[in-house]
Design a protein around this motif. Structure first.
Motif, PDB file in Angstrom:
ATOM      1  N   LEU A  15      29.653  50.854  74.938  1.00 29.11           N
ATOM      2  CA  LEU A  15      30.623  51.370  74.221  1.00 29.11           C
ATOM      3  C   LEU A  15      30.380  51.532  72.573  1.00 29.11           C
ATOM      4  O   LEU A  15      29.256  50.861  72.241  1.00 29.11           O
ATOM      5  CB  LEU A  15      31.984  50.548  74.623  1.00 29.11           C
ATOM      6  N   ARG A  16      31.063  52.058  72.059  1.00 24.65           N
ATOM      7  CA  ARG A  16      30.997  52.211  70.744  1.00 24.65           C
ATOM      8  C   ARG A  16      31.662  50.841  70.061  1.00 24.65           C
ATOM      9  O   ARG A  16      32.069  50.001  70.864  1.00 24.65           O
ATOM     10  CB  ARG A  16      31.931  53.330  70.026  1.00 24.65           C
ATOM     11  N   PRO A  17      31.207  50.497  68.749  1.00 31.40           N
ATOM     12  CA  PRO A  17      31.408  49.213  68.496  1.00 31.40           C
ATOM     13  C   PRO A  17      33.059  48.946  68.285  1.00 31.40           C
ATOM     14  O   PRO A  17      33.642  50.002  67.845  1.00 31.40           O
ATOM     15  CB  PRO A  17      30.938  49.364  66.923  1.00 31.40           C
ATOM     16  N   LEU A  18      33.534  47.728  69.011  1.00 30.33           N
ATOM     17  CA  LEU A  18      34.851  47.401  68.744  1.00 30.33           C
ATOM     18  C   LEU A  18      35.363  46.622  68.053  1.00 30.33           C
ATOM     19  O   LEU A  18      34.563  45.935  67.420  1.00 30.33           O
ATOM     20  CB  LEU A  18      34.952  46.941  70.377  1.00 30.33           C
ATOM     21  N   SER A  19      36.741  46.391  68.017  1.00 31.31           N
ATOM     22  CA  SER A  19      37.253  45.329  67.325  1.00 31.31           C
ATOM     23  C   SER A  19      38.322  44.843  68.093  1.00 31.31           C
ATOM     24  O   SER A  19      38.916  45.724  69.102  1.00 31.31           O
ATOM     25  CB  SER A  19      38.297  45.737  65.896  1.00 31.31           C
ATOM     26  N   VAL A  20      38.558  43.529  68.476  1.00 33.38           N
ATOM     27  CA  VAL A  20      39.054  42.933  69.398  1.00 33.38           C
ATOM     28  C   VAL A  20      40.119  41.842  68.730  1.00 33.38           C
ATOM     29  O   VAL A  20      39.642  41.050  67.845  1.00 33.38           O
ATOM     30  CB  VAL A  20      38.426  42.354  70.583  1.00 33.38           C
ATOM     31  N   THR A  21      41.290  41.691  69.062  1.00 30.68           N
ATOM     32  CA  THR A  21      42.390  40.917  68.572  1.00 30.68           C
ATOM     33  C   THR A  21      43.305  40.325  69.674  1.00 30.68           C
ATOM     34  O   THR A  21      43.550  40.663  70.590  1.00 30.68           O
ATOM     35  CB  THR A  21      43.267  41.476  67.502  1.00 30.68           C
ATOM     36  N   LEU A  60      51.662  34.555  77.553  1.00 30.19           N
ATOM     37  CA  LEU A  60      50.764  33.513  76.565  1.00 30.19           C
ATOM     38  C   LEU A  60      50.483  34.214  75.314  1.00 30.19           C
ATOM     39  O   LEU A  60      50.117  33.554  74.386  1.00 30.19           O
ATOM     40  CB  LEU A  60      49.525  33.122  77.402  1.00 30.19           C
ATOM     41  N   GLY A  61      50.350  35.524  75.272  1.00 34.32           N
ATOM     42  CA  GLY A  61      49.816  36.310  73.885  1.00 34.32           C
ATOM     43  C   GLY A  61      49.732  37.862  74.626  1.00 34.32           C
ATOM     44  O   GLY A  61      50.102  38.258  75.522  1.00 34.32           O
ATOM     45  N   SER A  62      48.815  38.511  73.766  1.00 27.02           N
ATOM     46  CA  SER A  62      48.521  39.722  73.986  1.00 27.02           C
ATOM     47  C   SER A  62      47.153  39.928  73.422  1.00 27.02           C
ATOM     48  O   SER A  62      46.564  39.270  72.538  1.00 27.02           O
ATOM     49  CB  SER A  62      49.357  40.699  73.509  1.00 27.02           C
ATOM     50  N   ILE A  63      46.436  41.117  73.741  1.00 28.93           N
ATOM     51  CA  ILE A  63      45.351  41.409  73.285  1.00 28.93           C
ATOM     52  C   ILE A  63      45.219  42.977  73.119  1.00 28.93           C
ATOM     53  O   ILE A  63      45.800  43.844  73.688  1.00 28.93           O
ATOM     54  CB  ILE A  63      43.931  41.203  74.431  1.00 28.93           C
ATOM     55  N   GLY A  64      44.515  43.398  71.920  1.00 23.24           N
ATOM     56  CA  GLY A  64      44.086  44.635  71.588  1.00 23.24           C
ATOM     57  C   GLY A  64      42.910  44.974  71.407  1.00 23.24           C
ATOM     58  O   GLY A  64      42.134  44.218  70.770  1.00 23.24           O
ATOM     59  N   VAL A  65      42.267  45.976  71.736  1.00 24.39           N
ATOM     60  CA  VAL A  65      40.936  46.627  71.664  1.00 24.39           C
ATOM     61  C   VAL A  65      40.918  47.889  71.102  1.00 24.39           C
ATOM     62  O   VAL A  65      41.634  48.933  71.664  1.00 24.39           O
ATOM     63  CB  VAL A  65      40.214  46.399  72.843  1.00 24.39           C
ATOM     64  N   SER A  66      40.028  48.027  70.213  1.00 26.44           N
ATOM     65  CA  SER A  66      39.993  49.539  69.527  1.00 26.44           C
ATOM     66  C   SER A  66      38.522  49.694  69.251  1.00 26.44           C
ATOM     67  O   SER A  66      37.830  48.733  68.634  1.00 26.44           O
ATOM     68  CB  SER A  66      40.881  49.501  68.309  1.00 26.44           C
ATOM     69  N   GLY A  67      38.227  51.073  69.236  1.00 22.88           N
ATOM     70  CA  GLY A  67      36.754  51.434  69.208  1.00 22.88           C
ATOM     71  C   GLY A  67      36.403  52.517  69.974  1.00 22.88           C
ATOM     72  O   GLY A  67      35.564  53.461  69.419  1.00 22.88           O
ATOM     73  N   ASP A  68      36.674  52.668  71.002  1.00 22.66           N
ATOM     74  CA  ASP A  68      36.116  53.831  72.019  1.00 22.66           C
ATOM     75  C   ASP A  68      37.305  54.462  72.592  1.00 22.66           C
ATOM     76  O   ASP A  68      38.434  54.414  72.106  1.00 22.66           O
ATOM     77  CB  ASP A  68      35.344  52.889  73.159  1.00 22.66           C
ATOM     78  N   ARG A  69      37.216  54.982  73.690  1.00 21.47           N
ATOM     79  CA  ARG A  69      38.235  55.808  74.431  1.00 21.47           C
ATOM     80  C   ARG A  69      39.212  54.632  74.807  1.00 21.47           C
ATOM     81  O   ARG A  69      38.698  53.662  75.394  1.00 21.47           O
ATOM     82  CB  ARG A  69      37.643  56.728  75.398  1.00 21.47           C
ATOM     83  N   PRO A  70      40.696  55.195  75.184  1.00 22.92           N
ATOM     84  CA  PRO A  70      41.407  54.214  75.188  1.00 22.92           C
ATOM     85  C   PRO A  70      41.039  53.333  76.716  1.00 22.92           C
ATOM     86  O   PRO A  70      41.393  52.333  76.756  1.00 22.92           O
ATOM     87  CB  PRO A  70      42.935  54.924  75.353  1.00 22.92           C
TER      88      PRO A  70
END
Length: 142
Positions: A24-30, A111-121
């Motif tokens: 995938l393209r470079p991502l950010s994850v939180t 417990l929380g959540s995750i978000g990922v961004s950088g490629d197609r949804p």
């Protein structure tokens, strides 16, 4: 049960590992705690400068609406006026898109959540799911 820093770090690292496996393209994850506070944020080399904020908004939106990003994206398509209002109410902090998921334990506790961004949804979502599942927790994408 709470989400530990170690678990959150493992989730993010596994999501990024899955992204490299899928090329995938470079991502950010939180990963956020149930109150919407960042536990771990990573931005890969070459990821766009807004990617951390988009990943945060995907994760925060899941917490705010109580549903995964896929459910939010479907709802936003059916009722764009409602999601425009949500964007205004949240002062722009919400992104209703695939790539966000609630993180639950096997009993369904949040417990929380995750978000990922950088490629197609759909690819962002695949990385998020892989990350959460890597620590034997449940990704609730909706």
């Amino acid at each position: 049960m709470t989400l530990s820093l170690s678990q959150a770090s493992d989730i993010v690292d596994a999501a990024l590992s899955k992204a490299r496996e899928l090329e995938l393209r470079p991502l950010s994850v939180t990963v956020l705690d149930p109150g919407g506070h960042p536990v771990v944020v990573k931005r890969e080399d070459g990821a766009g400068i807004l990617r951390p904020q988009i990943a945060h908004a995907k994760a925060w939106g899941c917490l705010g609406t109580g549903s995964g990003g896929a459910a939010g994206a479907r709802h936003a398509t059916r009722d764009p006026a409602f999601f425009a209002a949500l964007a205004a109410i949240s002062e722009g902090r919400i992104a209703s898109s695939r790539g966000g998921a609630l993180i639950r334990d096997k009993e369904g506790n949040l417990l929380g959540s995750i978000g990922v961004s950088g490629d197609r949804p759909d690819n962002d979502e695949a990385a998020a799911v892989a990350g959460v599942e890597s620590v034997d927790l449940i990704p609730d994408v909706g």
